[in-house]
Design a protein around this motif. Sequence first.
Motif, mmCIF file in Angstrom:
data_model
loop_
_atom_site.group_PDB
_atom_site.id
_atom_site.type_symbol
_atom_site.label_atom_id
_atom_site.label_comp_id
_atom_site.label_asym_id
_atom_site.label_seq_id
_atom_site.Cartn_x
_atom_site.Cartn_y
_atom_site.Cartn_z
ATOM 1 N N ASP A 55 6.140 -24.040 31.261
ATOM 2 C CA ASP A 55 6.894 -23.885 29.971
ATOM 3 C C ASP A 55 8.458 -24.047 29.954
ATOM 4 N N HIS A 56 8.985 -24.637 29.038
ATOM 5 C CA HIS A 56 10.577 -24.587 28.991
ATOM 6 C C HIS A 56 10.867 -23.293 28.369
ATOM 7 N N HIS A 57 9.997 -22.352 27.902
ATOM 8 C CA HIS A 57 10.317 -21.201 27.313
ATOM 9 C C HIS A 57 9.418 -20.146 27.752
ATOM 10 N N SER A 58 9.791 -18.634 27.492
ATOM 11 C CA SER A 58 9.201 -17.774 28.157
ATOM 12 C C SER A 58 8.090 -17.288 27.180
ATOM 13 N N ASP A 59 8.196 -17.337 26.054
ATOM 14 C CA ASP A 59 7.195 -16.849 24.786
ATOM 15 C C ASP A 59 6.959 -15.671 24.901
ATOM 16 N N MET A 60 8.076 -14.751 25.092
ATOM 17 C CA MET A 60 8.005 -13.380 25.481
ATOM 18 C C MET A 60 9.015 -12.518 24.415
ATOM 19 N N PHE A 61 9.004 -12.959 23.281
ATOM 20 C CA PHE A 61 9.887 -12.425 22.030
ATOM 21 C C PHE A 61 8.950 -11.272 21.575
ATOM 22 N N GLU A 62 9.449 -10.352 20.837
ATOM 23 C CA GLU A 62 8.740 -9.144 20.241
ATOM 24 C C GLU A 62 8.133 -9.776 18.828
ATOM 25 N N SER A 63 6.934 -9.540 18.455
ATOM 26 C CA SER A 63 6.636 -9.783 17.047
ATOM 27 C C SER A 63 6.401 -8.594 16.288
ATOM 28 N N PRO A 64 6.245 -8.509 15.046
ATOM 29 C CA PRO A 64 5.951 -7.881 13.959
ATOM 30 C C PRO A 64 4.603 -6.947 14.482
ATOM 31 N N LYS A 65 4.260 -5.733 14.155
ATOM 32 C CA LYS A 65 3.047 -5.272 14.400
ATOM 33 C C LYS A 65 1.945 -5.937 13.565
ATOM 34 N N GLY A 66 1.037 -6.252 14.375
ATOM 35 C CA GLY A 66 -0.210 -6.832 13.462
ATOM 36 C C GLY A 66 -0.351 -8.328 13.543
ATOM 37 N N VAL A 67 0.907 -8.951 14.043
ATOM 38 C CA VAL A 67 1.076 -10.349 14.140
ATOM 39 C C VAL A 67 1.198 -10.921 15.454
ATOM 40 N N ILE A 68 0.897 -12.178 15.769
ATOM 41 C CA ILE A 68 1.138 -12.868 16.980
ATOM 42 C C ILE A 68 1.735 -14.293 16.587
ATOM 43 N N THR A 69 2.620 -14.520 17.432
ATOM 44 C CA THR A 69 3.367 -16.028 17.429
ATOM 45 C C THR A 69 3.455 -16.559 18.604
ATOM 46 N N CYS A 70 4.007 -17.847 18.216
ATOM 47 C CA CYS A 70 3.882 -18.757 19.340
ATOM 48 C C CYS A 70 4.939 -18.440 20.166
ATOM 49 N N GLY A 71 5.986 -17.533 19.897
ATOM 50 C CA GLY A 71 6.972 -17.290 20.647
ATOM 51 C C GLY A 71 6.561 -15.911 21.225
ATOM 52 N N SER A 72 5.663 -15.127 20.948
ATOM 53 C CA SER A 72 5.494 -13.738 21.494
ATOM 54 C C SER A 72 4.065 -13.556 22.181
ATOM 55 N N TRP A 73 3.137 -14.469 22.405
ATOM 56 C CA TRP A 73 1.868 -14.250 22.685
ATOM 57 C C TRP A 73 1.807 -13.834 24.124
ATOM 58 N N VAL A 74 2.885 -14.108 25.042
ATOM 59 C CA VAL A 74 2.719 -13.746 26.416
ATOM 60 C C VAL A 74 3.112 -12.348 26.653
ATOM 61 N N LYS A 75 3.900 -11.808 25.815
ATOM 62 C CA LYS A 75 4.473 -10.500 25.781
ATOM 63 C C LYS A 75 3.117 -9.569 25.243
ATOM 64 N N ASP A 76 2.396 -10.140 24.181
ATOM 65 C CA ASP A 76 1.257 -9.333 23.821
ATOM 66 C C ASP A 76 0.278 -9.510 24.931
ATOM 67 N N LEU A 77 -0.060 -10.358 25.643
ATOM 68 C CA LEU A 77 -0.939 -10.418 26.774
ATOM 69 C C LEU A 77 -0.572 -9.321 27.936
ATOM 70 N N LEU A 78 0.307 -9.104 28.270
ATOM 71 C CA LEU A 78 1.271 -8.122 28.943
ATOM 72 C C LEU A 78 1.196 -6.852 28.537
ATOM 73 N N LYS A 79 1.518 -6.423 27.299
ATOM 74 C CA LYS A 79 1.400 -5.302 26.819
ATOM 75 C C LYS A 79 -0.168 -4.701 26.634
ATOM 76 N N GLU A 80 -0.964 -5.562 26.333
ATOM 77 C CA GLU A 80 -2.359 -5.405 26.356
ATOM 78 C C GLU A 80 -3.165 -5.268 27.797
ATOM 79 N N LYS A 81 -2.282 -5.624 28.737
ATOM 80 C CA LYS A 81 -2.955 -5.737 30.155
ATOM 81 C C LYS A 81 -4.215 -6.517 30.290
ATOM 82 N N ASN A 82 -4.019 -7.839 29.461
ATOM 83 C CA ASN A 82 -5.215 -8.566 29.418
ATOM 84 C C ASN A 82 -5.117 -9.842 30.653
#
Length: 249
Positions: free
Chosen positions: A87-114
């Motif tokens: 990917d040309h982008h990291s998709d590791m931005f922060e997203s609002p609580k309870g929401v997932i975005t096309c720019g935050s999903w990687v960070k969500d996976l990391l936070k949830e240790k999935n």
Amino acid sequence: MPEVNVLCFDETLNGQKRLLKRAQHLFDFGNLEGIRFLMEKYKIEEIKNRLKIKMPCITYLGPGDFHHFTKLMIELTRQKPILVLIDHHSDMFESPKGVITCGSWVKDLLKEKNIEKCIIIGLNRKDFEFLKTNEFKNVVFIPEDLPQEIRLFYLMKELTKNNAPIYISIDKDVLSKDYAVTNWDQGTMTLDELLEILEVVAKTKRLIGVDVCGEWRSGYTLMNGAEREKTLKNEETNIRILDKLIKVW
């Protein structure tokens, strides 16, 4: 042999007839609202219940607007893989609580240790996450301006540190405009370089899933000539990715 799935969240892939004919399963989510760019996380379970997918598989997601569905696909593997994100982008931005975005999903996976680890290949050095001190120790950045042999060296070095299964997610915005047309800023990778990366990963015999996004988001139901040309260029790249994966898997 991995099955081929197409998830239709909009009409973007309708013009790629050759690709659609290669798919074993077409899932129509066109009536599902509030999922482009971002969606509330509770909808993930609703969509999971509608997906009858067998792993391993190759899944086409449409535009990068829906890249957050990679998180759902990884959860469907019921494993904790290494994510190889091309990917040309990291998709590791922060997203609002309870929401997932096309720019935050990687960070969500990391936070949830999935995922065990995330290896991002083809990243723009100006990406926000690349420029700041990374908060996750299990993320490896392999930027786009490195020679291909160096990229492959670092990739294999990281993959040999862990025997976990591997999931690949491809956003075609990593490619130069000679090989794909997207609605986002694009990188410089060639299609041959991308295919070589897929072959190297497949040789580990640990590949459990692949998804592809980065289609051109057309604003027209009936495409004009220029729109059609973009769609056909992306389709040709999608077919070559598919052919390579089926050959090396």
